[in-house]
Motif scaffolding. Structure first.
Motif, short mmCIF file in Angstrom:
data_model
loop_
_atom_site.label_atom_id
_atom_site.label_comp_id
_atom_site.label_asym_id
_atom_site.label_seq_id
_atom_site.Cartn_x
_atom_site.Cartn_y
_atom_site.Cartn_z
N GLN A 155 11.21 3.76 -4.96
CA GLN A 155 10.65 2.73 -5.83
C GLN A 155 11.37 2.70 -7.17
OE1 GLN A 155 6.45 3.02 -6.49
NE2 GLN A 155 6.38 1.28 -7.88
N ILE A 156 11.67 3.88 -7.72
CA ILE A 156 12.39 3.95 -8.98
C ILE A 156 13.76 3.31 -8.84
CG2 ILE A 156 13.41 5.51 -10.67
CD1 ILE A 156 11.13 7.45 -10.08
N ALA A 157 14.45 3.59 -7.74
CA ALA A 157 15.77 3.00 -7.52
C ALA A 157 15.68 1.48 -7.40
CB ALA A 157 16.39 3.59 -6.25
N GLN A 158 14.64 0.99 -6.75
CA GLN A 158 14.48 -0.46 -6.61
C GLN A 158 14.18 -1.10 -7.95
OE1 GLN A 158 15.02 -2.48 -3.83
NE2 GLN A 158 14.87 -4.00 -5.47
N GLN A 159 13.35 -0.45 -8.76
CA GLN A 159 13.05 -0.99 -10.07
C GLN A 159 14.29 -1.01 -10.96
OE1 GLN A 159 9.71 1.68 -10.80
NE2 GLN A 159 8.31 -0.07 -10.89
N GLN A 160 15.12 0.00 -10.82
CA GLN A 160 16.37 0.01 -11.58
C GLN A 160 17.25 -1.17 -11.19
OE1 GLN A 160 18.46 3.77 -11.65
NE2 GLN A 160 20.42 2.80 -12.09
N LEU A 161 17.35 -1.44 -9.90
CA LEU A 161 18.11 -2.61 -9.44
C LEU A 161 17.48 -3.91 -9.95
CD1 LEU A 161 18.99 -1.72 -5.73
CD2 LEU A 161 20.58 -1.96 -7.65
N ASP A 162 16.16 -3.97 -9.94
CA ASP A 162 15.47 -5.16 -10.44
C ASP A 162 15.82 -5.41 -11.91
OD1 ASP A 162 14.30 -5.51 -7.97
OD2 ASP A 162 12.39 -4.60 -8.54
N VAL A 163 15.88 -4.33 -12.69
CA VAL A 163 16.24 -4.48 -14.10
C VAL A 163 17.67 -4.97 -14.24
CG1 VAL A 163 16.67 -3.20 -16.24
CG2 VAL A 163 14.59 -2.75 -14.92
N GLU A 164 18.57 -4.36 -13.49
CA GLU A 164 20.00 -4.68 -13.62
C GLU A 164 20.33 -6.08 -13.11
OE1 GLU A 164 21.51 -0.04 -12.99
OE2 GLU A 164 21.56 -1.47 -11.34
N ARG A 165 19.49 -6.63 -12.25
CA ARG A 165 19.76 -7.94 -11.66
C ARG A 165 18.78 -9.03 -12.13
NH1 ARG A 165 20.48 -5.82 -5.37
NH2 ARG A 165 22.36 -4.54 -5.72
N GLY A 166 17.94 -8.69 -13.09
CA GLY A 166 16.87 -9.62 -13.46
C GLY A 166 16.95 -10.19 -14.85
N LEU A 167 18.15 -10.21 -15.44
CA LEU A 167 18.27 -10.73 -16.80
C LEU A 167 18.24 -12.24 -16.82
CD1 LEU A 167 19.41 -7.76 -16.98
CD2 LEU A 167 20.75 -8.58 -18.92
N ARG A 168 17.59 -12.80 -17.85
CA ARG A 168 17.55 -14.24 -18.06
C ARG A 168 17.94 -14.54 -19.49
NH1 ARG A 168 12.48 -14.17 -15.09
NH2 ARG A 168 12.64 -15.28 -13.11
N PRO A 169 18.72 -15.60 -19.70
CA PRO A 169 18.99 -16.03 -21.08
C PRO A 169 17.69 -16.44 -21.74
CG PRO A 169 20.51 -17.07 -19.53
CD PRO A 169 19.44 -16.41 -18.71
N ALA A 170 17.70 -16.47 -23.05
CA ALA A 170 16.51 -16.86 -23.79
C ALA A 170 16.15 -18.31 -23.49
CB ALA A 170 16.75 -16.69 -25.28
N PRO A 171 14.85 -18.64 -23.41
CA PRO A 171 14.45 -20.04 -23.26
C PRO A 171 14.99 -20.88 -24.40
CG PRO A 171 12.59 -18.56 -22.93
CD PRO A 171 13.70 -17.72 -23.45
#
Length: 447
Positions: A32-48
């Motif tokens: 789960q920790i590894a998946q959350q790390q991937l989620d962080v690394e792949r989940g960036l969004r520019p500012a609205p």
């Protein structure tokens, strides 16, 4: 919006819930920790693009956003369940080089130095060696805080210095490029050569309003080293950094050669290395800490433990209550819900209450945030001028992956950085009038 007031009693009432949340987080399996790390690394969004219209853009990778912002290196530590869940470095120490950022790579913490210094000051208050409300001139020996005019009082207190309400000028510092003479602390305070910053003095009535002041924290630096009876870097090492296990942190300036080899180099907004690798900041309490996200996470966790009345806490309940109390009434109304306490920025209420600080030095940007009631937080450090926008994108990704009780301000860095940065810039324009042949651009240590 009402001013946030944080009481120790409220923390105690939620202690059982907080404990349950922490135990649940500790039980998370490695997958789960590894998946959350991937989620962080792949989940960036520019500012609205606006405050009222959320971003509909697809999630982007951290490496893509680093390239977009021209930030060569990033280091990140994520706190979950009341401990460091994971930490990782990304990118490079120097653009065009193959030396990669690791969890032991040093970055300039910039104004996070103020919050760390404030912690040491509160420890001395707790020990009875300093008073929050006694004029600091009663204690200072080698130099006294002066007033800019006879109608102003120089009787500023430690409480006012910590909360930026002492009426002292000098909002920030530019640092000293490689090869330029570096002043001593007394030169900085007096505004004497080779210091390039103006003299530190009371310029407006103390205790009436918030006005961000790096100069005030240089008064604090002198106060601490004269009270402790030793140079500031050694005092901070002995009293705070070493006891917390912050083995990759130092206030020593210039940075020792053995540490320089693992330090990330500063870069411009275009991603170009600054000449001489970085600027030197002799204003240690205001901007001089070198550290890593993992070390700063240890500091955040120590304060969080104090807020939750943990056993062997760094600060007792009375001291921590002072440190988590809004000392800038009215600031939260216009500063996007933020307030300033004794060295810390405060935001939110209830489970969403957080504390932390941000930092801006030439070529470095950093942010540290902690939610003491849920045991969550993060520290981001970067070696690029555009790092503040990137750091906010990273924090929003962490918040989504770990279900933080609220999300960091959504419209880019300005809701956290620009209100203070704008005041600092206006102050610097007064302190450093434009010249026909300016030697450097206006960059600063702030927020």
């Amino acid at each position: 919006m009402s001013n946030p007031r944080w009481s120790i009693r409220s923390f105690v009432l939620l202690a059982a819930l907080s404990t349950a949340l922490l135990l649940s987080a500790w039980a998370r399996p490695p997958q789960q920790i590894a998946q959350q790390q991937l989620d962080v690394e792949r989940g960036l969004r520019p500012a609205p693009r606006s405050w009222w219209k959320p971003s509909q853009q697809a999630k982007l990778s951290l490496t893509d956003r680093m390239a977009f912002h021209h930030v060569p290196g990033v280091s990140l530590a994520v706190i979950d369940g009341g401990r460091v869940a994971w930490a990782r470095g990304y990118g490079f120490l120097h653009a065009g080089n193959d030396a990669r950022v690791s969890t032991e790579t040093l970055f300039q913490a910039a104004s996070i130095s103020k919050a760390v210094t404030a912690t040491a000051a509160m420890m001395l208050v707790q020990d009875g060696r300093l008073s929050l409300d006694r004029p600091v001139n009663d204690t200072l020996r080698s130099w006294k805080v002066p007033a800019a005019s006879p109608d102003l009082s120089a009787d500023v207190t430690l409480r006012q210095l910590l909360s930026h309400t002492a009426g002292i000028g000098v909002p920030g510092y530019l640092g000293y490029p490689a090869g330029q003479p570096v002043p001593r602390l007394l030169d900085v305070l007096r505004g004497a050569a080779p210091a390039t910053s103006p003299a530190v003095r009371v310029e407006r009535p103390a205790g009436r309003a918030y006005a961000y002041s790096g100069g005030g924290y240089e008064v604090l630096q002198l106060l601490l080293q004269e009270t402790g009876g030793e140079p500031f870097p050694g005092l901070m090492q002995r009293r705070l950094l070493q006891p917390l296990g912050m083995t990759h942190s130092t206030f020593t300036s210039p940075l020792p050669e053995t540490w320089r080899q693992r330090a990330a180099e500063a870069h411009s907004a275009a991603g170009q290395p600054l000449p001489g690798r970085w600027h030197t900041y002799p204003e240690l309490a205001a901007a001089g800490l070198w550290s890593t996200p993992s070390d700063l996470a240890r500091w955040l966790l120590a304060l969080s433990g104090s807020a939750n009345a943990a056993n062997n806490a760094l600060l007792n309940q009375a001291t921590m209550r002072e440190m988590l109390t809004d000392h800038t009434p009215g600031l939260a109304r216009w500063y996007s819900g933020h307030a300033y306490s004794l060295g810390l920025k405060l935001r939110g209420r209830g489970q969403a209450f957080s504390f932390g600080h941000t930092g801006i030095n030439q070529g470095y940007r950093a942010v540290a945030v902690m939610y003491p009631r849920t045991g969550q937080g993060a520290v981001v450090m970067t070696n690029g001028e555009n790092g503040e926008a990137l750091a906010q994108e990273i924090l929003r990704s962490v918040a989504a992956a770990y279900h933080w009780p609220d999300e960091p301000p959504g419209r880019g860095a300005e809701l956290i950085w620009l209100p203070v940065a704008s005041l600092v810039l206006l102050g610097l324009l007064r302190a450093y009038p434009p010249r026909k042949r300016g030697r450097h651009s206006l960059k600063f240590s702030s927020s």
